[in-house]
Design an enzyme around this catalytic site. Sequence first.
Site, PDB file in Angstrom:
ATOM      1  N   SER A 116       0.825  -1.214   0.000  1.00 16.00           N
ATOM      2  CA  SER A 116       0.000   0.000   0.000  1.00 16.00           C
ATOM      3  C   SER A 116       0.855   1.258   0.000  1.00 16.00           C
ATOM      4  CB  SER A 116      -0.858  -0.017   1.267  1.00 16.00           C
ATOM      5  OG  SER A 116      -1.434   1.244   1.488  1.00 16.00           O
ATOM      6  N   TYR A 140      -1.678   0.358  10.121  1.00 16.41           N
ATOM      7  CA  TYR A 140      -1.930  -0.370   8.864  1.00 16.41           C
ATOM      8  C   TYR A 140      -0.719  -0.261   7.940  1.00 16.41           C
ATOM      9  CZ  TYR A 140      -3.549  -1.212   4.138  1.00 16.41           C
ATOM     10  OH  TYR A 140      -3.641  -1.660   2.847  1.00 16.41           O
ATOM     11  N   LYS A 144       2.157  -3.198   6.553  1.00 14.61           N
ATOM     12  CA  LYS A 144       2.511  -3.463   5.151  1.00 14.61           C
ATOM     13  C   LYS A 144       4.019  -3.308   4.955  1.00 14.61           C
ATOM     14  CE  LYS A 144      -1.462  -4.521   3.442  1.00 14.61           C
ATOM     15  NZ  LYS A 144      -1.728  -5.801   2.785  1.00 14.61           N
TER      16      LYS A 144
HETATM   17  N1  UFG Z   1     -13.396  10.349   3.110  1.00 19.20           N
HETATM   18  C1  UFG Z   1     -14.384  11.267   3.440  1.00 19.20           C
HETATM   19  N2  UFG Z   1     -15.594  10.780   3.824  1.00 19.20           N
HETATM   20  C2  UFG Z   1     -15.889   9.464   3.891  1.00 19.20           C
HETATM   21  C3  UFG Z   1     -14.865   8.541   3.539  1.00 19.20           C
HETATM   22  C4  UFG Z   1     -13.628   9.027   3.149  1.00 19.20           C
HETATM   23  O1  UFG Z   1     -14.156  12.470   3.409  1.00 19.20           O
HETATM   24  O2  UFG Z   1     -17.009   9.122   4.262  1.00 19.20           O
HETATM   25  C5  UFG Z   1     -12.098  10.857   2.663  1.00 19.20           C
HETATM   26  C6  UFG Z   1     -10.957  10.367   3.527  1.00 19.20           C
HETATM   27  O3  UFG Z   1     -10.739  11.228   4.596  1.00 19.20           O
HETATM   28  C7  UFG Z   1      -9.814  10.347   2.516  1.00 19.20           C
HETATM   29  C8  UFG Z   1     -10.481  10.080   1.169  1.00 19.20           C
HETATM   30  O4  UFG Z   1     -11.853  10.356   1.379  1.00 19.20           O
HETATM   31  O5  UFG Z   1      -9.234  11.601   2.471  1.00 19.20           O
HETATM   32  C9  UFG Z   1     -10.316   8.670   0.723  1.00 19.20           C
HETATM   33  O6  UFG Z   1     -10.695   7.824   1.797  1.00 19.20           O
HETATM   34  P1  UFG Z   1     -10.852   6.254   1.619  1.00 19.20           P
HETATM   35  O7  UFG Z   1     -11.335   5.733   2.932  1.00 19.20           O
HETATM   36  O8  UFG Z   1     -11.678   5.964   0.427  1.00 19.20           O
HETATM   37  O9  UFG Z   1      -9.404   5.765   1.293  1.00 19.20           O
HETATM   38  P2  UFG Z   1      -8.058   6.015   2.108  1.00 19.20           P
HETATM   39  O10 UFG Z   1      -7.258   6.985   1.298  1.00 19.20           O
HETATM   40  O11 UFG Z   1      -8.272   6.328   3.519  1.00 19.20           O
HETATM   41  O12 UFG Z   1      -7.462   4.566   2.098  1.00 19.20           O
HETATM   42  C10 UFG Z   1      -6.737   4.099   1.040  1.00 19.20           C
HETATM   43  C11 UFG Z   1      -6.764   2.591   1.027  1.00 19.20           C
HETATM   44  C12 UFG Z   1      -6.038   2.058   2.224  1.00 19.20           C
HETATM   45  C13 UFG Z   1      -4.676   2.697   2.310  1.00 19.20           C
HETATM   46  C14 UFG Z   1      -4.788   4.182   2.351  1.00 19.20           C
HETATM   47  C15 UFG Z   1      -3.446   4.856   2.447  1.00 19.20           C
HETATM   48  O13 UFG Z   1      -8.094   2.114   1.019  1.00 19.20           O
HETATM   49  O14 UFG Z   1      -5.914   0.675   2.093  1.00 19.20           O
HETATM   50  O15 UFG Z   1      -5.435   4.599   1.178  1.00 19.20           O
HETATM   51  O16 UFG Z   1      -3.570   5.995   3.236  1.00 19.20           O
HETATM   52  F1  UFG Z   1      -4.021   2.316   3.403  1.00 19.20           F
END
Ligand code: UFG
Length: 323
Positions: A116, A140, A144
């Site tokens: 990741s 997390y 990884k």
């Molecule tokens: N977000 C919102 N509202 C929501 C959900 C997400 O504003 O309801 C924002 C989060 O704060 C983030 C962006 O949307 O800024 C993307 O969030 P996701 O949860 O879709 O994905 P992440 O970037 O948190 O996670 C992804 C992968 C993980 C990995 C991570 C690395 O799914 O496996 O990137 O930081 F670890």
Amino acid sequence: MRILVTGGAGYVGSHTVKELLARDHYPIVYDNLSQGHKEAVLSGELIVGDLANQEELRKCFDKYKIEVVIHFAASCYVAESVKNPAWYYENNVVNGLNLLKVMLEFGVKKIVFSSSCAVYGIPAKISIPESHPLNPINPYGMTKLIFEKILKDYEGAYKMKYISLRYFNAAGADESGKIGEDHNPETHLIPLVLQTALGQKKNIEIFGTDYNTPDKTCIRDYIHVSDLARAHILALEKLTKEESSDIFNLGLGKGYSVREVIETARKITKKPIKIVETGRRAGDLPQLVADASKAERELNWKPKYTKLENIIQTAWRWHKNNP
Ligand code: UFG
């Protein structure tokens, strides 16, 4: 090839299994179905098993004469990992070690690992190459990174060969409409935005509107899950042909903010999608964008979905058909 696919009933796993089947490989899915779905394994063998169970793994390696492993099975929620690191170290590291142990017992020394972009931590520059310093800021990402380091040590000591694929944000759904993203609980932005469009959620929360980005919301590099799946096949081919270990970023190299994602989804779904602005989510980074030029150059990987719009379109088709 006879390939053990751990976590093959999950989101990226099931799309990769479909791609393996299309190329006449023989995937054997090993999944405890804690996050995966048996319906997502479109064809081939599914063993319902846990990586904590070494005996079950041994039976599987013995019965199916496994030649190579693609390892997806892991817990993958950043916020959950901050609250419950013990579980993340146990599932992603200890259970991963069980897999490596059984692989060595059976002389299987090739593995493609689902890593990741969370291994990098706070980016020192906008697009992140593989050579960027590795300073994960959540458990997390740390799990990884630890597993990547373990693979490197196993290469040194036991001649295990690996390719680690550092995904940025997996998104979208297979064109067939048969498989897509279905986590429980769902925490990812695009599915939650589309659930809001379908009326299953009242509104979408924006986590943090005070980041140092142009519209103050987080920026991510969304990459289509079928493009990720194809990268696994290329990695597998490289690993078996060249027998050398390597690490690749997988992303589009383009960043989109949370607001841009919601705006694009509004256009595609033609639904209003109500927003509620809330505070930052623990463990989130302001901006993560890949420099994936190494994968393009050395794996010959060319993402087919190069626009966020097309990625969200495939996800929307899946969500509408599988409410
Ligand atoms: N977000 C919102 N509202 C929501 C959900 C997400 O504003 O309801 C924002 C989060 O704060 C983030 C962006 O949307 O800024 C993307 O969030 P996701 O949860 O879709 O994905 P992440 O970037 O948190 O996670 C992804 C992968 C993980 C990995 C991570 C690395 O799914 O496996 O990137 O930081 F670890």
